[in-house]
Design an enzyme around this catalytic site. Structure first.
Site, mmCIF file in Angstrom:
data_model
loop_
_atom_site.group_PDB
_atom_site.id
_atom_site.type_symbol
_atom_site.label_atom_id
_atom_site.label_comp_id
_atom_site.label_asym_id
_atom_site.label_seq_id
_atom_site.Cartn_x
_atom_site.Cartn_y
_atom_site.Cartn_z
ATOM 1 N N GLU A 177 -12.436 5.047 4.187
ATOM 2 C CA GLU A 177 -12.024 5.822 5.364
ATOM 3 C C GLU A 177 -13.309 6.338 5.999
ATOM 4 O O GLU A 177 -13.691 7.500 5.860
ATOM 5 C CB GLU A 177 -11.065 6.934 4.947
ATOM 6 C CG GLU A 177 -9.776 6.371 4.349
ATOM 7 C CD GLU A 177 -8.888 7.423 3.706
ATOM 8 O OE1 GLU A 177 -9.221 8.612 3.779
ATOM 9 O OE2 GLU A 177 -7.860 7.029 3.119
ATOM 10 N N ASN A 179 1.164 11.453 6.021
ATOM 11 C CA ASN A 179 0.288 10.453 6.628
ATOM 12 C C ASN A 179 0.327 10.404 8.146
ATOM 13 O O ASN A 179 -0.065 9.401 8.742
ATOM 14 C CB ASN A 179 0.635 9.069 6.058
ATOM 15 C CG ASN A 179 -0.557 8.149 5.968
ATOM 16 O OD1 ASN A 179 -0.420 6.948 5.876
ATOM 17 N ND2 ASN A 179 -1.766 8.711 5.998
ATOM 18 N N TYR A 223 0.816 -1.209 0.000
ATOM 19 C CA TYR A 223 0.000 0.000 0.000
ATOM 20 C C TYR A 223 0.855 1.267 0.000
ATOM 21 O O TYR A 223 1.763 1.422 0.815
ATOM 22 C CB TYR A 223 -0.941 0.036 1.216
ATOM 23 C CG TYR A 223 -1.700 1.348 1.292
ATOM 24 C CD1 TYR A 223 -2.734 1.611 0.406
ATOM 25 C CD2 TYR A 223 -1.340 2.333 2.211
ATOM 26 C CE1 TYR A 223 -3.415 2.819 0.441
ATOM 27 C CE2 TYR A 223 -2.007 3.547 2.252
ATOM 28 C CZ TYR A 223 -3.038 3.786 1.365
ATOM 29 O OH TYR A 223 -3.698 4.999 1.390
ATOM 30 N N PHE A 231 -2.204 6.453 11.930
ATOM 31 C CA PHE A 231 -2.497 7.821 11.523
ATOM 32 C C PHE A 231 -3.794 8.344 12.118
ATOM 33 O O PHE A 231 -4.116 9.522 11.985
ATOM 34 C CB PHE A 231 -2.607 7.902 9.995
ATOM 35 C CG PHE A 231 -3.530 6.862 9.417
ATOM 36 C CD1 PHE A 231 -4.898 6.903 9.643
ATOM 37 C CD2 PHE A 231 -3.022 5.820 8.662
ATOM 38 C CE1 PHE A 231 -5.743 5.936 9.134
ATOM 39 C CE2 PHE A 231 -3.876 4.846 8.143
ATOM 40 C CZ PHE A 231 -5.239 4.902 8.378
ATOM 41 N N HIS A 245 -3.107 16.254 -2.811
ATOM 42 C CA HIS A 245 -3.597 16.339 -1.438
ATOM 43 C C HIS A 245 -3.410 17.728 -0.829
ATOM 44 O O HIS A 245 -3.949 17.999 0.255
ATOM 45 C CB HIS A 245 -2.904 15.282 -0.567
ATOM 46 C CG HIS A 245 -3.446 13.896 -0.777
ATOM 47 N ND1 HIS A 245 -3.550 13.320 -2.016
ATOM 48 C CD2 HIS A 245 -3.940 12.979 0.102
ATOM 49 C CE1 HIS A 245 -4.051 12.096 -1.901
ATOM 50 N NE2 HIS A 245 -4.304 11.876 -0.624
ATOM 51 N N TYR A 259 -19.785 30.428 46.081
ATOM 52 C CA TYR A 259 -19.113 29.270 45.512
ATOM 53 C C TYR A 259 -17.851 29.650 44.724
ATOM 54 O O TYR A 259 -16.867 28.904 44.717
ATOM 55 C CB TYR A 259 -20.051 28.533 44.557
ATOM 56 C CG TYR A 259 -21.145 27.725 45.199
ATOM 57 C CD1 TYR A 259 -21.291 27.631 46.578
ATOM 58 C CD2 TYR A 259 -22.056 27.026 44.405
ATOM 59 C CE1 TYR A 259 -22.304 26.894 47.141
ATOM 60 C CE2 TYR A 259 -23.079 26.273 44.965
ATOM 61 C CZ TYR A 259 -23.192 26.216 46.343
ATOM 62 O OH TYR A 259 -24.206 25.466 46.893
ATOM 63 N N ARG A 302 -15.397 29.952 47.614
ATOM 64 C CA ARG A 302 -15.356 28.836 48.557
ATOM 65 C C ARG A 302 -15.097 27.502 47.867
ATOM 66 O O ARG A 302 -14.450 26.609 48.436
ATOM 67 C CB ARG A 302 -16.677 28.796 49.332
ATOM 68 C CG ARG A 302 -16.814 27.689 50.325
ATOM 69 C CD ARG A 302 -17.949 27.913 51.324
ATOM 70 N NE ARG A 302 -19.097 28.556 50.770
ATOM 71 C CZ ARG A 302 -20.303 27.984 50.642
ATOM 72 N NH1 ARG A 302 -20.474 26.727 50.986
ATOM 73 N NH2 ARG A 302 -21.330 28.659 50.161
#
Length: 548
Positions: A468, A247, A99, A381, A129, A332, A335
């Site tokens: 994916e 990646n 791959y 990844f 990309h 609060y 405290r």
């Protein structure tokens, strides 16, 4: 100094010449060093310590001049990369599909690519990309991403040549910063679009900032021109190298590292502000009794109470109203501050742990192993180990800011006559409005932080034709967290502004010695109120001390 992040994967970062990075160190943002230099060692000690490896990433990310240099790649790392590269080169002739080495990517992974096209495959991958949109990422985020990418590749499980890491180091040292659009990563299969913008610049394509000689201010320019000026040869990608560059989880890790450092600084500032507000409001110290917090058994709560006691130790204000004070309990926001801030502290610990692990990780796919030689396609990844703690940390920041705003409201409201504070700290309330609108600003910041607490990671959208199919969206978790931290600094700065002003009404009495030092640091930058003036500059000056 060399980049310890690129050390052998069989050593912790910092070994072989960097022993100070092998354990947590006290890392303070530049402004926090200024604000708390005199109190940190005595009171905070190792509290909220940032792991040394995380601090080193942010130092490189923020570095200007020598502080930002990474230097040569460690020889041990070069040997690891050479070993794994031989495994990749051997697989090119074994006739099998591997791959991303001799196949397409994502849903195209079943498409085989001939050996004569492997360079083109990697080049096309990076170009296609680099699809991000939006405004450019801040310089520190991009530099942190590049440092983390170099470190991951140098561990020898990605199968790249050493020249890939040498190129990243050279670009960091020459301060050549790729222009990386903010939007595009879904936080699984790596931070693909942002890292592709970095890979594009490494190839001499796309745009960068930087002169190429380590100086800033050249503006945008073509990457090839900047590389030539710096004497850096544009990278010609070989098999697998484009995939290895894009990646990983390095954007998410960069955002996380910055968030860890900034959250530590914010927590210290919030504790100092809380202590100052306690005495500015003439509140009791009884709720800080160690016995109270011991029986609750919550570690963060106990630590916060201890720090607040130390900050307030030796003060005169509490003793001045210890007798005949008609109040039974404080609100609060005062405290319960150990319970709330202690829970916020503990809520941030998973982020620190996840980021500390990630900066020392390899998040490529496929991974390359030696002895025995093997190439394994898996899913390191995926950003979910970072996305969930990044999402969760935003809630902790919301509570740090939220209870800070409530203390500001309490001091300015003059609801409690025993506080001896005028409405809005105004000199002549009515004619003057004092710090009235500063609380409005804190409220507006808190409102935005509340919206940012909506997590990014559960809302899933699949990609790559369904293969994916479950992404992390960790980058959005990280960007939201950094925005929440930015807003929270403003809120805590407003509290410090109001609390410092409140102390003026109790003079000549003094608060705790450590709080007085913080008060002095505030007064170095912001004068007492006097007549009405625009508070914006005062708030920004104090927020800048917190941020650095």
């Amino acid at each position: 100094m060399g980049l310890p992040l690129a050390a052998s994967p069989r050593t912790r970062l910092g070994e072989a010449g960097y022993p100070f990075l092998c354990s947590p160190v006290r890392f303070y943002a530049r402004g926090m060093a200024s604000l708390f230099a005199s109190v940190a060692g005595e009171v905070f000690g190792g509290l909220f310590a940032v792991p040394g490896e995380v601090a080193r990433v942010v130092a490189i990310a923020d570095g200007v001049g020598e502080r930002g240099k990474v230097g040569a790649v460690a020889e041990a790392s070069v040997r690891e990369m050479e070993r794994s590269r031989r495994v990749v080169e051997a697989c090119l002739s074994d006739g099998l599909a591997h791959y991303g080495i001799n196949t397409g990517f994502g849903s195209l992974s079943r498409q085989r690519v001939g050996s004569e096209q492997l360079r083109e495959l990697q080049r096309n991958l990076v170009r296609s990309h680099a699809s991000g949109v939006g405004k450019p990422m801040p310089r520190r985020v991009v530099r942190g991403m590049m440092a983390l990418l170099a470190a991951s590749l140098a561990r020898g499980n990605s199968g790249v040549r050493a020249i890939v890491v040498h190129t990243l180091h050279a670009m960091l040292d020459a301060d050549i910063m790729p222009i990386v659009p903010e939007i595009g990563s879904v936080g699984a299969s790596g931070d693909l679009a942002p890292l592709a913008a970095v890979g594009l610049a490494m190839m001499g394509e796309g745009e960068v900032e930087g002169t190429g000689n380590g100086e800033r201010g050249a503006g945008r320019r073509h990457a090839g021109e900047a590389l030539r000026e710096a004497g850096i040869q544009p990278l010609v990608l070989e098999a697998k190298e484009g995939l290895a560059i894009i990646n990983g989880t390095h954007l998410m890790a960069s955002l996380g590292a910055i968030a860890v450092v900034e959250s530590a600084a914010l927590l210290r500032a919030a504790l100092a502000a809380c202590a100052m507000s306690i005495d500015a409001s003439r509140a009791s110290h009884a709720f800080l009794d160690a016995r109270v917090h011991s029986v609750r058994r919550q570690p963060g709560q106990q630590v916060v109470a201890e720090v607040l006691r130390s900050l307030l130790a030796g003060g005169e204000i509490a003793a001045s109203h210890a007798v005949d004070d008609p109040r039974v309990q404080d609100p609060y926001c005062l405290r319960c501050s150990p319970q709330v801030l202690g829970a916020a502290h503990d809520g941030l610990l998973p982020l620190r742990s996840a980021v500390e692990a990630e900066v020392g990780a390899v998040t490529d796919n496929p991974l390359v192993f030696t002895a025995p030689d093997d190439i394994v396609s898996a899913g390191n990844f995926h950003g979910m180990p970072l996305a969930i703690p990044l999402d969760s940390a935003c809630i902790a920041i919301a509570h740090i800011a939220g209870i800070s705003e409530r203390r500001t409201f309490w001091m300015l409201s003059a609801f409690d006559a025993e506080s001896h504070l005028p409405p809005y700290m105004a000199k002549g309330a009515g004619l003057s409005s004092g710090l009235m609108i500063a609380q409005y600003v804190a409220a507006a910041c808190c409102n935005e932080i509340i919206g940012l607490c909506t997590p990014a990671s559960p809302a899933n959208v699949g990609t790559s034709a369904g293969i994916e199919d479950y992404n992390s969206f960790g980058p959005r978790s990280g960007w939201k967290l950094l925005r929440a931290l930015e807003l929270a600094r403003k809120v805590v700065a407003i509290e410090l502004l109001c609390a410092a002003e409140g102390l003026e009404y109790h003079r000549p009495l003094r608060t705790g010695a450590m709080v007085e030092r913080v008060y002095d640091a505030v007064r170095e930058r912001v004068l007492p109120l006097g007549q009405d003036r625009p508070p914006t500059g005062d708030i920004e000056a104090i927020a800048a001390m917190i941020e650095g």
